[in-house]
Structure formats: structure tokens, C-alpha cells
Write a protein that holds these residues in place. Structure first.
Motif, PDB file in Angstrom:
ATOM      1  N   UNK A  10       0.796  -1.134  -0.063  1.00 57.70           N
ATOM      2  CA  UNK A  10       0.026   0.069   0.164  1.00 57.70           C
ATOM      3  C   UNK A  10       0.740   1.452  -0.169  1.00 57.70           C
TER       4      UNK A  10
ATOM      5  N   UNK B   9       0.483   5.367   0.482  1.00 62.15           N
ATOM      6  CA  UNK B   9      -0.464   6.308   0.659  1.00 62.15           C
ATOM      7  C   UNK B   9      -0.053   7.678   0.640  1.00 62.15           C
TER       8      UNK B   9
ATOM      9  N   UNK C 213      -3.275   8.434   6.952  1.00 66.70           N
ATOM     10  CA  UNK C 213      -2.553   7.879   7.937  1.00 66.70           C
ATOM     11  C   UNK C 213      -2.328   6.489   7.459  1.00 66.70           C
TER      12      UNK C 213
ATOM     13  N   UNK D 143      -2.644   3.995   9.127  1.00 68.13           N
ATOM     14  CA  UNK D 143      -3.421   3.018   9.797  1.00 68.13           C
ATOM     15  C   UNK D 143      -4.289   2.717   8.729  1.00 68.13           C
ATOM     16  N   UNK D 144      -4.570   3.165   7.756  1.00 67.81           N
ATOM     17  CA  UNK D 144      -5.958   2.621   6.891  1.00 67.81           C
ATOM     18  C   UNK D 144      -5.581   1.537   5.964  1.00 67.81           C
TER      19      UNK D 144
ATOM     20  N   UNK E 190      -5.843  -1.683   6.089  1.00 69.63           N
ATOM     21  CA  UNK E 190      -6.697  -2.523   6.839  1.00 69.63           C
ATOM     22  C   UNK E 190      -7.919  -3.070   6.093  1.00 69.63           C
TER      23      UNK E 190
ATOM     24  N   UNK F 147     -11.170  -0.886   6.886  1.00 66.69           N
ATOM     25  CA  UNK F 147     -11.163   0.519   6.576  1.00 66.69           C
ATOM     26  C   UNK F 147     -11.271   0.473   4.894  1.00 66.69           C
ATOM     27  N   UNK F 148     -10.690  -0.293   4.325  1.00 63.04           N
ATOM     28  CA  UNK F 148     -10.599  -0.200   2.841  1.00 63.04           C
ATOM     29  C   UNK F 148     -11.648  -1.113   2.225  1.00 63.04           C
ATOM     30  N   UNK F 149     -12.641  -1.506   3.026  1.00 59.96           N
ATOM     31  CA  UNK F 149     -14.017  -1.746   2.488  1.00 59.96           C
ATOM     32  C   UNK F 149     -14.041  -3.290   2.115  1.00 59.96           C
ATOM     33  N   UNK F 150     -13.167  -4.169   2.573  1.00 56.25           N
ATOM     34  CA  UNK F 150     -12.979  -5.804   2.170  1.00 56.25           C
ATOM     35  C   UNK F 150     -14.033  -6.324   3.024  1.00 56.25           C
TER      36      UNK F 150
END
Lengths: 454, 454
Positions: free
Chosen positions: B400, B402, B406, B408-409, B411, B414-417
Motif C-alpha cells: 500500500x 498512501x 494515515x 493506519x488505513x 486494513x 477500513x478499505x471496504x473488504x
């Protein structure tokens, strides 16, 4: 049909060398001159140069990579006489060592075969670039823009047999997908590969791409292959191309992720509802069109309620196919020349005009036979019964499951993938025909304006 | 933070047992009672039952699997006292053996933690089924209908540490995606896992799903884990969950395809154009919100032309973060308490309130630092410079990348999986947050009416 080109550390000593006196003997001095630590250091240095080249390749756009592929094609044509001269040396050495006619044929290049490689490179240049393709993307509730895109793997290594066409083929695929490649070909093709790698490197350099995007570790013999297999972190993926023994050795000994390709113990099941004409046509095509490849059928399962067996068997026999049959098939084929099958026949990928044939009483029995003996490449059912087709699709756990068509369609070109890296028989990453996309990985790209996690 | 749970054949003898006297001592007799060949046969028998169960799971539809997940949740609640009693035994044994407070915390279950597992199962039941999803499809010029669909992997094995929540977590993910799972948990959690596996199996059976879809090899200790790692063909994929040592041991020794997860030596680069407020907010979030997880930042790289360093450093110090800095950072932060960084700091995944900080003069230098030290998990750039953002995205080879948010995203949630299996740091099959789809493979389905290859 496999040469034992690589060995584990345990058996790479004199015994293995003695067992394979021919092709590698010419290189023994070069290998023996270096200690294992020196070979490791040298191969790691090659891998590090490959990593550097991979970074440059990863940012080359499609037009640039295609220029490189066409430059390689032109250079192969310009250097065809040097390539054929080197190849003639390898072939002569093979003959002197008593190499079989089949292996000599795979080893041999001709002007027509080189022209075939050039046209394959042109085909590659005409294919879309897998790099940069957006796999999925969305804007998240917090405003973050999210994309998952295909990016090159990085450093791809290939370990293969004495088929010099693979050198150009795998290099072309790796370059088109933005990778650098490290090659380990069969030592019996070493002179040919040496010229091919030189031509490839010079052609890349002529268009401003890094020569180190194509490197070989052939000079280190088996020791080099062993270092490659352990170079996790330095090599991103390892692709073995060849026969069963080579692939199993790589799969078992590699710490680098491997994509397993090729082995196809392919089945066709004729159920009680299948059409006779369709069965004859498909069996002839699947067995005789090109018997030496992995998607050719190797075992035919026939439902005991089917009436098509005599017509299918006669057509196959007329096409020169030897039938290895169980006792019920034998009884159902009076007057047809057959041989008695043993378990070895159910397990064998003949890759020749041979077909094992067994009778089953149910679809379940057919599925069970396939579960026991299949390599998970391709299986087909011939049927007019909808529920049988659906159950076969659901219950057979192979890379490709085919209804009422030839198994020969399990092929990247036929299935519309363009170029083909191979047929993966494993479940991770790629399964079935692998195209250029399977030589890439993905990267998640997240763009925001200061978002933090709550 | 890793227990050495598995060992190669070479070091699994008395030395290893002596080096780890505590948690596994209670199981020594069970392991020692069987010869290596007997353990292998027993684990292979478990794997064969798992294959059988996997076939039944693969044809269970979503409603049925979701009933199974909810039945597991209900059974966990019904059996919470038995689970906590077993867990108390494990915890007491850990205390007696001098296990660290951090490991004891991971080992401990409470009513609230069990409730958390139940709610995670409910969340899983509410997610779409990855099985049957059509990845791509078309009708070919010859009329063949072609579909590539997601199908379950088959037999998934997990090797993990003494965290009993992983037992329920990984079993739920495997079941939802239509797989059977073989578990090898940390021996320090063996009593808890034994109860959990029994509860899971009974719950599956209560809705007509195969109990053998969840099995454990804990009773065979490390020897069982070693057999699992070599069971290529019987086990389709192996997922190690835990610290660096466990993952590296599995990756190095497994002949089964492995998905490597978790290790995150995560970097943030602040270029000369980054906003001070954004930098402070993102660094605080990325370092302090949950320091013990893999997507927390571990190294900060600051461009020498940036003016945000004092504000960022002060905010981090006020939040209790220890700063391990190079000499230029130290000189730029007079009066701020810092420690001198060594190469070990650039390499360390602290997973604590520690941050390594280095100064760089160019984007190239930042990228080079990341290439040298990153584990390829997540890297971020804070910038207002478009070309810098684009170059960072293109040149940093991590799962990833970015921009202005942050770390911390990275995840799955958080990423909609939806559910998250882990964060893959390898390039094959899955890279970055892995959802349920990554626990499936694909199957090509080809349907025709007699097509043969020309």
C-alpha cells in the motif's frame, strides 16, 4: 521426458553428476572452480542487478517496452546465423552424448523456428500492457480515493529445460509485463542460450532499456539454480517450465514463491446421454491433434449405459491411438486391439498417441476416478443431461472444467488471454492459462488530504 | 514478540524442547508417544478428512454457511463458562512458567472478548459470499461460453501463536469462503483451543455441515506443524499468523504454498511542501492510535527543507513517543529528548511508542531508505507537490502506498473488504489487506456444443 537439471543440496554431488555425464560435463570446470559461497555471492549480485533493472522496467511505458520487444525480434533475425551456429554445437554435443531424438528436436533451432520466435515477440508487442490496469477502486466514505492497480512483480526467475525457444519466450513475457528476468536453462542448450541472452541484452540496450533486465545464471550450473531457489526476497517469483521431475524439484526445494505449471493428466467423461458424433469428434481432437501437449486427453471414462464406445474406439484406433483399457472396456470392444491397463496407466500423462480407458457406472464414480488420478489441469464431460453437466462443473476441482468441447481449449491463446506464460495447476495466484497479468502483482494506492483513522 | 512454536526437523529434538521448557511441557508425553511416521500418518489422515469436508463445504450455499457461522456464535455463548475455565488453566500454566504480561494478555479470554468473537462471526455472516463470483467471462468467436469463477481453495491450514481468538477468527473466515481448515495454535493455548474446536465442530454438525471442516493438529505439537508444512497436495494453502520468527520459519520450511502476512516496518516521508498541521495529525494517528499493530508507522523520514519537524517532534514527545534519531535530526531538535538511532532502529518494527526519525535531502534518498529497510507493507508521503506524490506512488514497491493520510488505513475493514484475513506482504496471490476472496481460487468453466480446436 525430463532432464534432471537441478538437484537438492543433498544430491548435487558426484553421484548426480555421474548419473548425468553428458550435457553438463562441458561446464563442470566453471562450476567446480567456485566455492558454494562464491556461487551464492555471484548469483545474489546478479539478483541485485536484476532488482535495479526491474525498477527501471517498472516505470517504462508500453511504447518503450514494445520498442524493446521489436528490437529483440530484429536482433534475432540479424543474428540468426550466429544463433544457429551455437545451436549446432549444442545439438552435436547432444548427439555425441546419446541424447534422445525427442530431446534433440526440442533443442534444435532452425531459421523457421527463429522466425516463429520473432513473430511471437511481435504478437506480444501488439498486446495491451497489463501494468497500470485498475483492478478495482472507489472513494471511501471519509473521502479517501482508493485504487488497486496491477504493477510488475519485479524479479522473475525461470528454470527450464534444454529448449532455447523458452529463453526468448519467457524473457519476452517478463519484459512486456515490466519485470526483469533471471534465466536458468538446460545446460544442454548452454551455447545457444549464451548467444540468445547476449542478443537480448544488446537489443534492450539499443532502445535505452536496461540490459540487466535479462540475465542468466547458466554459468553456475546446478549450483546457480539452487541459489536462485533459496533467494526469497531477492527473487519475487520462480517459474519452472518443463517436465514433472523438474517442476517437482523446484516446488519442493524453493523458498521463493513458485508458480507450478503444466502437468496435465486430463480426463474426458462420456455419460450415458452423450451424442456419438460429438464424442468421436472431440476425442479425436483432444487425443490426436497435438498429443505431446498438456491439454491433450490422457484418460477416457465411459458410462456403462453409453452406446458410443465402439464408434469412439474405432475412430481412435484408426487414428493410430493405442488403447489401455480395463477389463469391462475390453469386453465391450470385441475385435478391437487393446492393452490391459494398470494403475500406472491411470496415473500417466502419456503425451503420446496413448489413451487409458475405463468404464464407470455413475457420475460419482467418474468424479471419484478423477479425484484420485487427476493433476487438476482440465477435465471435460460430454453430456446432454443438464444436471450431470452442473454436477460435474461443481464437483470436479480442476483449473478448467469443460462441457461438450475439446480439452485442447485450455490454452491462453484459445481463451483470449493473448500470450500464455503456461497453464498453472496450483490454486494460489494463478490457476489455468496464465496471461501477462499473472506476471504482475497489485499495489493499493490511497490518496487523501489529511485523513486519520478514528 | 514471537514464541518459537515450530521448528525444522533439524532442531525439533530435545534441545528445542529444553529451550522452551514451559508451555509445551504438558504435551510432551502425547508427542513423544508417537514416532515421526505415526505423526505423519495421523496428520495426513486429518488432512484427508479435511479434503472430504472441503468438498461438502464447497457446495454449501451462502445461507447454509451463514447458519453455520451463527450456530458457532450461539454455541460460543452457551459454552462461555467452559471456554473461560479452560482458558484460566492455560493462563495459570503460563503464569507458572513465567510468561510475559503481554503474552498472557493475548492468551486471556474474557466474557467481553468471547462476545467480540460472536459479533465478528455475525459480521462475517452478513458479508457477501465470495464463492461463485464471476471474475470475467465472454462468449468466444467459436461460440464457447467462458467464465472464470471464484471457488473455495479447499483445505486451508493456519499456524499461529497462543492467541485463542485466532482459532475462531480464522475458522470463521475459512468456513465463510467454503473451505475446511486445519488449525495449529500455540501450545500455551492448548486447553482453550481444545474446547473451542469442540464447540466449533458441534455447532457445524448441528446445522448439517461437516464437523471435519474444523480440525486441529495441536495434539501432535511441533511435529504436527512440521508435517502440515510438508503436506503439499493435501493442504492447498498455509497461513502463518504471528510474529516475525514464526512467519519466517513457515515461509522457509513450507512446501505448501504460503501466504505471508503481517510484518510492517512502515515509513512516512514528509517532503519540503507538506503542511505542518496535517503532518502533526497524521503522525500522531499513525504512531499512537494503536502502536502494537502492523500498520503503525515505525520510521519517519523528513526532508531537510521541511519546517514541520519541531512541531511534529513536540507533539509526538507529548504523546509519550520515544524518538530514535540520526545526528541531523538531533541537531534540528535542540531541547527535545531523543536517543541516537543505529541501523537496528531503521530495521526494527517497534510495535510500541517508539519512532525512528531520519533526515533526507531528496525524494530519491527517502525512496532509497525505504527500499533498504521496508518490509513492503505500507509507506506514505505527506506532500503538496504533485510530481513528488506521483513519483512516490510509482517508485515505492509496497503493498500500500498512501498520499496525505494515515498509514493506519491499510486494513481490510477500513478499505471496504469486510472481514480481514491479514495483510499480505508478498506479491503472489494477495498483496495488502486480504479479504474473503483471497481465501478462494478460480476455476475456468467452458461450455460448448461439440467445439473442437482447429
Amino acid at each position: 521426458m525430463t532432464e534432471a537439471l537441478i538437484h537438492t543440496a543433498e544430491n548435487s554431488g558426484t553421484t548426480a553428476a555421474q548419473a548425468q555425464p553428458g550435457p553438463s560435463a562441458g561446464q563442470a570446470s566453471a562450476v567446480d572452480a567456485l566455492s558454494p559461497a562464491e556461487v551464492e555471492a555471484a548469483v545474489h549480485a546478479i539478483a541485485d542487478r536484476s532488482r535495479h533493472a526491474a525498477r527501471r522496467m517498472s516505470t517504462a511505458n508500453r511504447a518503450w517496452k514494445d520498442r524493446g520487444l521489436r528490437a529483440v525480434g530484429a536482433a534475432l533475425q540479424e543474428n540468426v546465423q550466429a544463433i544457429l551456429a551455437a545451436n549446432a554445437m549444442d545439438v552435436q554435443r547432444g548427439k555425441d552424448n546419446g541424447t534422445s531424438a525427442a530431446l534433440l528436436d526440442r533443442l534444435t533451432l532452425t531459421e523457421a523456428r527463429v522466425a516463429g520466435l520473432v513473430s511471437a515477440l511481435e504478437n506480444l508487442a501488439n498486446l495491451p500492457d497489463p501494468v497500470g490496469n485498475v483492478v478495482r477502486g472507489q472513494t471511501l466514505p471519509n473521502g479517501l480515493r482508493l485504487r488497486q492497480v496491477n504493477v510488475p512483480m519485479g524479479v522473475v526467475a525461470a528454470i527450464y529445460e534444454a529448449r532455447p525457444n523458452v529463453t526468448v519466450d519467457i524473457a519476452g513475457l517478463a519484459l512486456k509485463s515490466g519485470n526483469a528476468v533471471i534465466l536458468r536453462g538446460g545446460s544442454a542448450a548452454e551455447a545457444t542460450n549464451q548467444v540468445l541472452v547476449r542478443v537480448l541484452r544488446e537489443a534492450l540496450e539499443s532502445v535505452g532499456l536496461p540490459a540487466d533486465a535479462v540475465q542468466t545464471v547458466d554459468q553456475f550450473g546446478r549450483a546457480g539454480a539452487n541459489v536462485l531457489m533459496k533467494a526469497r526476497g531477492r527473487v519475487d517469483v520462480l517459474i519452472p517450465r518443463g517436465g514433472r521431475d523438474l517442476i517437482q524439484t523446484v516446488v519442493t526445494n524453493s523458498a521463493v514463491p513458485v508458480i507450478e505449471t503444466g502437468e496435465g493428466n486430463v480426463h474426458i467423461f462420456i455419460d450415458e446421454s452423450a451424442d456419438e458424433n460429438m464424442a468421436v469428434e472431440i476425442l479425436l481432437n483432444a487425443k490426436t491433434q497435438r498429443p505431446s501437449v498438456c491439454n491433450t486427453v490422457e484418460t477416457l471414462l465411459v458410462h456403462s449405459g453409453s452406446t458410443v464406445l465402439p464408434a469412439v474406439a474405432t475412430a481412435l484406433r484408426n487414428a493410430g491411438v493405442r488403447l489401455h483399457v480395463d477389463h469391462r472396456i475390453k469386453a465391450a470392444l470385441p475385435g478391437v486391439e487393446t492393452e490391459a491397463a494398470t494403475d500406472a496407466d491411470w496415473a500417466t500423462e502419456y503425451m503420446d498417441l496413448d489413451l487409458a480407458v475405463a468404464m464407470v457406472d455413475t457420475l460419482d464414480e467418474a468424479v471419484q476416478h478423477i479425484r484420485t488420478w487427476s493433476t487438476g489441469h482440465t477435465e471435460a464431460i460430454l453430456t446432454n443431461h443438464l444436471a450431470n453437466a452442473e454436477r460435474f462443473i461443481a464437483e470436479v476441482d480442476s483449473a478448467a472444467v469443460i462441457v461438450n468441447a475439446s480439452t485442447r481449449f485450455t490454452d491462453g491463446g484459445e481463451l483470449g488471454l493473448g500470450a500464455e506464460v503456461g497453464i498453472s495447476t496450483q490454486k494460489l495466484h494463478a490457476r489455468g492459462p496464465m496471461g501477462l497479468t499473472e506476471l504482475t502483482t497489485t499495489k493499493w494506492i490511497v490518496q487523501g488530504e489529511g485523513q486519520v483513522r478514528g
